[in-house]
Write a protein that holds these residues in place. Structure first.
Motif, mmCIF file in Angstrom:
data_model
loop_
_atom_site.group_PDB
_atom_site.id
_atom_site.type_symbol
_atom_site.label_atom_id
_atom_site.label_comp_id
_atom_site.label_asym_id
_atom_site.label_seq_id
_atom_site.Cartn_x
_atom_site.Cartn_y
_atom_site.Cartn_z
ATOM 1 N N ASN A 66 1.993 12.595 4.665
ATOM 2 C CA ASN A 66 2.845 12.104 5.551
ATOM 3 C C ASN A 66 2.726 10.527 5.907
ATOM 4 O O ASN A 66 3.413 10.016 6.944
ATOM 5 N N THR A 67 2.075 9.772 5.033
ATOM 6 C CA THR A 67 2.209 8.353 5.020
ATOM 7 C C THR A 67 2.637 7.916 3.567
ATOM 8 O O THR A 67 2.012 8.620 2.548
ATOM 9 N N PRO A 68 3.151 6.837 3.477
ATOM 10 C CA PRO A 68 3.290 6.326 2.116
ATOM 11 C C PRO A 68 2.381 5.982 1.324
ATOM 12 O O PRO A 68 1.280 5.405 1.642
ATOM 13 N N VAL A 69 2.219 6.338 0.059
ATOM 14 C CA VAL A 69 1.251 6.040 -0.937
ATOM 15 C C VAL A 69 0.832 4.516 -1.084
ATOM 16 O O VAL A 69 -0.051 4.018 -1.090
ATOM 17 N N LEU A 70 2.015 3.699 -0.944
ATOM 18 C CA LEU A 70 1.839 2.179 -0.958
ATOM 19 C C LEU A 70 1.043 1.815 0.182
ATOM 20 O O LEU A 70 0.127 1.087 -0.116
ATOM 21 N N ILE A 71 1.064 2.348 1.380
ATOM 22 C CA ILE A 71 0.456 2.118 2.554
ATOM 23 C C ILE A 71 -0.822 2.529 2.219
ATOM 24 O O ILE A 71 -1.945 1.684 2.411
ATOM 25 N N GLN A 72 -1.282 3.610 1.613
ATOM 26 C CA GLN A 72 -2.481 4.174 1.412
ATOM 27 C C GLN A 72 -3.274 3.307 0.592
ATOM 28 O O GLN A 72 -4.563 2.834 0.597
ATOM 29 N N LEU A 73 -2.637 2.586 -0.588
ATOM 30 C CA LEU A 73 -3.233 1.884 -1.615
ATOM 31 C C LEU A 73 -3.489 0.395 -0.913
ATOM 32 O O LEU A 73 -4.794 -0.046 -1.337
ATOM 33 N N ILE A 74 -2.840 -0.109 0.035
ATOM 34 C CA ILE A 74 -3.074 -1.418 0.510
ATOM 35 C C ILE A 74 -4.164 -1.130 1.626
ATOM 36 O O ILE A 74 -4.925 -2.228 1.693
ATOM 37 N N TRP A 75 -4.110 0.061 2.119
ATOM 38 C CA TRP A 75 -5.129 0.055 3.233
ATOM 39 C C TRP A 75 -6.701 0.226 2.487
ATOM 40 O O TRP A 75 -7.441 -0.506 2.828
ATOM 41 N N PHE A 76 -6.702 0.879 1.430
ATOM 42 C CA PHE A 76 -8.003 0.854 0.935
ATOM 43 C C PHE A 76 -8.292 -0.668 0.274
ATOM 44 O O PHE A 76 -9.760 -0.926 0.369
ATOM 45 N N PHE A 77 -7.420 -1.335 -0.194
ATOM 46 C CA PHE A 77 -7.671 -2.622 -0.809
ATOM 47 C C PHE A 77 -7.990 -3.838 0.494
ATOM 48 O O PHE A 77 -8.861 -4.552 0.235
ATOM 49 N N TYR A 78 -7.115 -3.857 1.426
ATOM 50 C CA TYR A 78 -7.170 -4.728 2.697
ATOM 51 C C TYR A 78 -8.166 -4.243 3.790
ATOM 52 O O TYR A 78 -8.714 -5.135 4.322
ATOM 53 N N ALA A 79 -7.825 -2.929 4.287
ATOM 54 C CA ALA A 79 -8.445 -2.684 5.495
ATOM 55 C C ALA A 79 -9.713 -2.090 5.294
ATOM 56 O O ALA A 79 -10.729 -2.160 6.086
ATOM 57 N N TYR A 80 -9.965 -1.191 4.431
ATOM 58 C CA TYR A 80 -11.054 -0.534 4.043
ATOM 59 C C TYR A 80 -12.695 -1.573 4.151
ATOM 60 O O TYR A 80 -13.271 -1.510 4.808
ATOM 61 N N PRO A 81 -12.252 -2.865 3.659
ATOM 62 C CA PRO A 81 -13.420 -3.809 3.427
ATOM 63 C C PRO A 81 -13.734 -4.375 4.878
ATOM 64 O O PRO A 81 -14.781 -4.533 5.258
ATOM 65 N N ILE A 82 -12.737 -4.497 5.821
ATOM 66 C CA ILE A 82 -12.977 -4.883 7.023
ATOM 67 C C ILE A 82 -13.643 -3.718 8.091
ATOM 68 O O ILE A 82 -14.713 -3.972 8.666
ATOM 69 N N LEU A 83 -13.549 -2.391 7.688
ATOM 70 C CA LEU A 83 -14.393 -1.563 8.408
ATOM 71 C C LEU A 83 -15.878 -1.288 7.732
ATOM 72 O O LEU A 83 -16.754 -1.010 8.552
ATOM 73 N N THR A 84 -15.961 -1.420 6.602
ATOM 74 C CA THR A 84 -17.470 -1.176 5.707
ATOM 75 C C THR A 84 -17.900 -2.444 5.326
ATOM 76 O O THR A 84 -19.349 -2.517 4.855
ATOM 77 N N GLY A 85 -17.204 -3.724 5.173
ATOM 78 C CA GLY A 85 -17.744 -4.688 4.651
ATOM 79 C C GLY A 85 -17.964 -4.658 3.157
ATOM 80 O O GLY A 85 -18.806 -5.443 2.252
ATOM 81 N N GLN A 86 -17.388 -3.725 2.406
ATOM 82 C CA GLN A 86 -17.545 -3.433 0.997
ATOM 83 C C GLN A 86 -16.065 -3.795 0.416
ATOM 84 O O GLN A 86 -15.285 -2.806 0.530
#
Length: 221
Positions: A66-86
């Motif tokens: 129920n979330t767009p795949v585009l948002i998911q790709l962008i989240w892993f590329f831009y938001a995930y590093p903020i949470l994990t530092g990786q």
């Protein structure tokens, strides 16, 4: 309107487009089997007796369906590093989004397919002393495969088209190459038309063969 078609930019730069086709094929070849594997495991989790496992499994499916795949790709590329530092590479971020999204849909295909089997089949197999995985492998999957095949075919085709979204995070697949060539040569009509035609030529044979396979399964049913 005075316009002259000119495909010289496409012909001169076909190696770049072929490279993009290769990357598109690689994304699909990794994402689809992984999605199938995760999708197969999820109904086993949501069908367990543990409420925690069921809750986690259902949340997984609902979030990624129920979330767009585009948002998911962008989240892993831009938001995930903020949470994990990786920082994930564009390829890994794209695969994360594509796999998690497609696996949620594959899970529902497996779940509905398994649910369509009569309870007596399960009870009979258990009465013979089969373990749950043996029941799944020997009894359930062979009988419901034909019912699930059309849905899996559509999911595979949809995933092949969704790989084009990876271009937004600089994965150099076919759509990325088309956009880059359009910007470099100012011939977006010809180049993007060629890109669309390439997608069709790559995907349509698979859709045609899958349709033939579905008919063969239907005749055996």
């Amino acid at each position: 309107m005075d316009f002259t078609w000119d495909f010289s930019a496409v012909l001169q730069n076909y190696p770049a487009l072929l490279k993009g086709v290769g990357m598109t094929a690689l994304l699909w070849a990794i994402a689809f089997p992984a999605s199938m594997a995760i999708g197969f495991a999820l109904p086993l989790v949501t069908g367990s007796r543990s409420r925690i496992a069921v809750g986690i499994g259902r949340c997984y499916v609902e979030v990624f369906r129920n979330t767009p795949v585009l948002i998911q790709l962008i989240w892993f590329f831009y938001a995930y590093p903020i949470l994990t530092g990786q920082q994930l590479s564009p390829m890994v971020a794209a695969l994360c989004g594509l796999i998690l999204n497609a696996s949620a849909y594959c899970s529902e295909i497996f779940r509905t397919g398994i649910a369509s089997l009569a309870k007596g089949q399960w009870e009979g197999a258990r009465a013979l002393g089969m373990k749950p995985m043996q029941v799944m492998r020997r009894v359930v999957i062979p009988q419901v495969l034909a019912r699930m095949l059309p849905a899996f075919t559509n999911r595979g085709i949809e995933l092949a088209k969704n790989t084009s979204i990876a271009s937004v995070i600089a994965v150099q697949e076919l759509m990325y190459q088309g956009r880059a060539l359009s910007a470099a040569f100012y011939r977006p009509l010809e180049i993007l038309t060629a890109v669309g035609l390439i997608y069709f030529l790559v995907i349509y044979p698979d859709a045609y063969l899958a349709g033939r396979l579905e008919k063969r399964f239907a005749l055996r049913a």
